[in-house]
Scaffold this motif. Structure first.
Motif, mmCIF file in Angstrom:
data_model
loop_
_atom_site.group_PDB
_atom_site.id
_atom_site.type_symbol
_atom_site.label_atom_id
_atom_site.label_comp_id
_atom_site.label_asym_id
_atom_site.label_seq_id
_atom_site.Cartn_x
_atom_site.Cartn_y
_atom_site.Cartn_z
ATOM 1 N N MET A 73 0.779 -1.293 0.139
ATOM 2 C CA MET A 73 0.197 -0.027 -0.062
ATOM 3 C C MET A 73 0.781 1.106 -0.015
ATOM 4 O O MET A 73 0.384 2.332 -0.591
ATOM 5 C CB MET A 73 -0.797 -0.073 1.116
ATOM 6 C CG MET A 73 -2.187 -0.614 0.923
ATOM 7 S SD MET A 73 -3.373 0.063 2.139
ATOM 8 C CE MET A 73 -3.764 -1.135 3.286
ATOM 9 N N CYS A 74 1.902 1.146 0.608
ATOM 10 C CA CYS A 74 2.862 2.634 0.992
ATOM 11 C C CYS A 74 3.500 2.796 -0.287
ATOM 12 O O CYS A 74 4.229 1.980 -1.048
ATOM 13 C CB CYS A 74 3.761 2.215 2.131
ATOM 14 S SG CYS A 74 4.798 3.869 2.588
ATOM 15 N N ARG A 75 3.588 4.114 -0.806
ATOM 16 C CA ARG A 75 4.208 4.626 -1.889
ATOM 17 C C ARG A 75 5.326 5.710 -1.423
ATOM 18 O O ARG A 75 5.798 6.405 -2.339
ATOM 19 C CB ARG A 75 3.221 4.927 -2.860
ATOM 20 C CG ARG A 75 2.549 3.942 -3.328
ATOM 21 C CD ARG A 75 1.863 4.287 -4.688
ATOM 22 N NE ARG A 75 0.933 3.300 -5.199
ATOM 23 C CZ ARG A 75 -0.397 3.535 -5.599
ATOM 24 N NH1 ARG A 75 -1.063 4.325 -5.695
ATOM 25 N NH2 ARG A 75 -0.784 2.268 -6.218
ATOM 26 N N HIS A 76 5.747 5.843 -0.319
ATOM 27 C CA HIS A 76 6.628 6.594 0.210
ATOM 28 C C HIS A 76 8.055 6.179 -0.181
ATOM 29 O O HIS A 76 8.206 5.098 -0.448
ATOM 30 C CB HIS A 76 6.496 6.868 1.809
ATOM 31 C CG HIS A 76 5.365 7.466 2.236
ATOM 32 N ND1 HIS A 76 4.281 6.588 2.970
ATOM 33 C CD2 HIS A 76 4.846 8.349 2.220
ATOM 34 C CE1 HIS A 76 3.425 7.160 3.298
ATOM 35 N NE2 HIS A 76 3.590 8.401 2.802
ATOM 36 N N LEU A 79 -6.412 6.166 10.077
ATOM 37 C CA LEU A 79 -6.197 5.091 9.376
ATOM 38 C C LEU A 79 -4.765 5.299 8.902
ATOM 39 O O LEU A 79 -4.403 6.553 8.339
ATOM 40 C CB LEU A 79 -7.009 5.190 7.992
ATOM 41 C CG LEU A 79 -6.640 4.222 6.915
ATOM 42 C CD1 LEU A 79 -6.851 2.764 7.384
ATOM 43 C CD2 LEU A 79 -7.316 4.506 5.712
ATOM 44 N N LEU A 80 -3.852 4.390 9.077
ATOM 45 C CA LEU A 80 -2.348 4.591 8.815
ATOM 46 C C LEU A 80 -2.066 4.054 7.287
ATOM 47 O O LEU A 80 -3.107 3.336 6.532
ATOM 48 C CB LEU A 80 -1.550 3.738 9.736
ATOM 49 C CG LEU A 80 -1.788 4.163 11.176
ATOM 50 C CD1 LEU A 80 -0.924 3.168 12.007
ATOM 51 C CD2 LEU A 80 -1.603 5.321 11.433
ATOM 52 N N CYS A 81 -1.207 4.324 6.807
ATOM 53 C CA CYS A 81 -0.608 4.096 5.396
ATOM 54 C C CYS A 81 -0.507 2.494 5.016
ATOM 55 O O CYS A 81 -0.861 1.963 4.045
ATOM 56 C CB CYS A 81 0.636 4.429 5.178
ATOM 57 S SG CYS A 81 1.279 4.472 3.396
ATOM 58 N N ASN A 82 -0.334 1.816 6.280
ATOM 59 C CA ASN A 82 -0.157 0.162 6.052
ATOM 60 C C ASN A 82 -1.485 -0.482 6.197
ATOM 61 O O ASN A 82 -1.399 -1.665 6.420
ATOM 62 C CB ASN A 82 0.782 -0.078 7.068
ATOM 63 C CG ASN A 82 0.324 0.025 8.532
ATOM 64 O OD1 ASN A 82 -0.496 0.733 8.911
ATOM 65 N ND2 ASN A 82 1.346 0.047 9.457
ATOM 66 N N GLY A 83 -2.456 0.438 6.311
ATOM 67 C CA GLY A 83 -4.022 -0.210 6.635
ATOM 68 C C GLY A 83 -4.446 -0.531 7.759
ATOM 69 O O GLY A 83 -5.433 -0.989 8.079
ATOM 70 N N VAL A 84 -3.724 -0.210 8.695
ATOM 71 C CA VAL A 84 -4.010 -0.167 10.115
ATOM 72 C C VAL A 84 -4.599 0.890 10.709
ATOM 73 O O VAL A 84 -4.656 1.994 10.454
ATOM 74 C CB VAL A 84 -2.734 -0.361 11.205
ATOM 75 C CG1 VAL A 84 -3.169 -0.377 12.590
ATOM 76 C CG2 VAL A 84 -1.753 -1.669 10.748
ATOM 77 N N VAL A 85 -5.930 0.553 11.443
ATOM 78 C CA VAL A 85 -6.878 1.453 12.015
ATOM 79 C C VAL A 85 -6.451 1.604 13.340
ATOM 80 O O VAL A 85 -6.358 0.779 14.042
ATOM 81 C CB VAL A 85 -8.433 1.235 11.899
ATOM 82 C CG1 VAL A 85 -9.022 2.303 12.700
ATOM 83 C CG2 VAL A 85 -8.981 1.144 10.614
ATOM 84 N N ARG A 86 -5.615 2.738 13.860
ATOM 85 C CA ARG A 86 -5.251 3.106 15.249
ATOM 86 C C ARG A 86 -6.135 3.825 15.796
ATOM 87 O O ARG A 86 -6.595 4.960 15.414
ATOM 88 C CB ARG A 86 -3.908 3.965 15.127
ATOM 89 C CG ARG A 86 -3.306 4.007 16.643
ATOM 90 C CD ARG A 86 -1.982 4.595 16.351
ATOM 91 N NE ARG A 86 -2.056 5.945 15.836
ATOM 92 C CZ ARG A 86 -1.167 6.696 15.349
ATOM 93 N NH1 ARG A 86 -0.184 6.234 15.279
ATOM 94 N NH2 ARG A 86 -1.410 7.996 14.897
#
Length: 65
Positions: A1-4, A32-39
């Motif tokens: 997911m991450c494109r950084h 919602l984090l870049c890696n798909g995690v909801v914190r």
């Protein structure tokens, strides 16, 4: 997911919480984090595969758990 240029940690990495925030709802207490995690504000998480991670706030020094 991450494109950084320096990719964010994956959702299963120990440091997954430091991934970039892509959406945030402070009024509801989650991001919602870049890696798909909801914190969540209480440090609980929902991983992209649906697994729940219980809140894991650090215990302040001098306080017994």
């Amino acid at each position: 997911m991450c494109r950084h240029n320096r990719p964010c940690p994956t959702a299963h990495a120990a440091d997954r919480d430091v991934a970039a925030i892509v959406a945030r709802h402070d009024d509801q207490g989650w991001a919602l984090l870049c890696n798909g995690v909801v914190r969540f504000d209480d440090t609980g998480e929902v991983l992209p595969d649906g697994r729940i991670v219980a809140p894991h706030r650090p215990v302040p020094a001098g306080v017994s758990a």
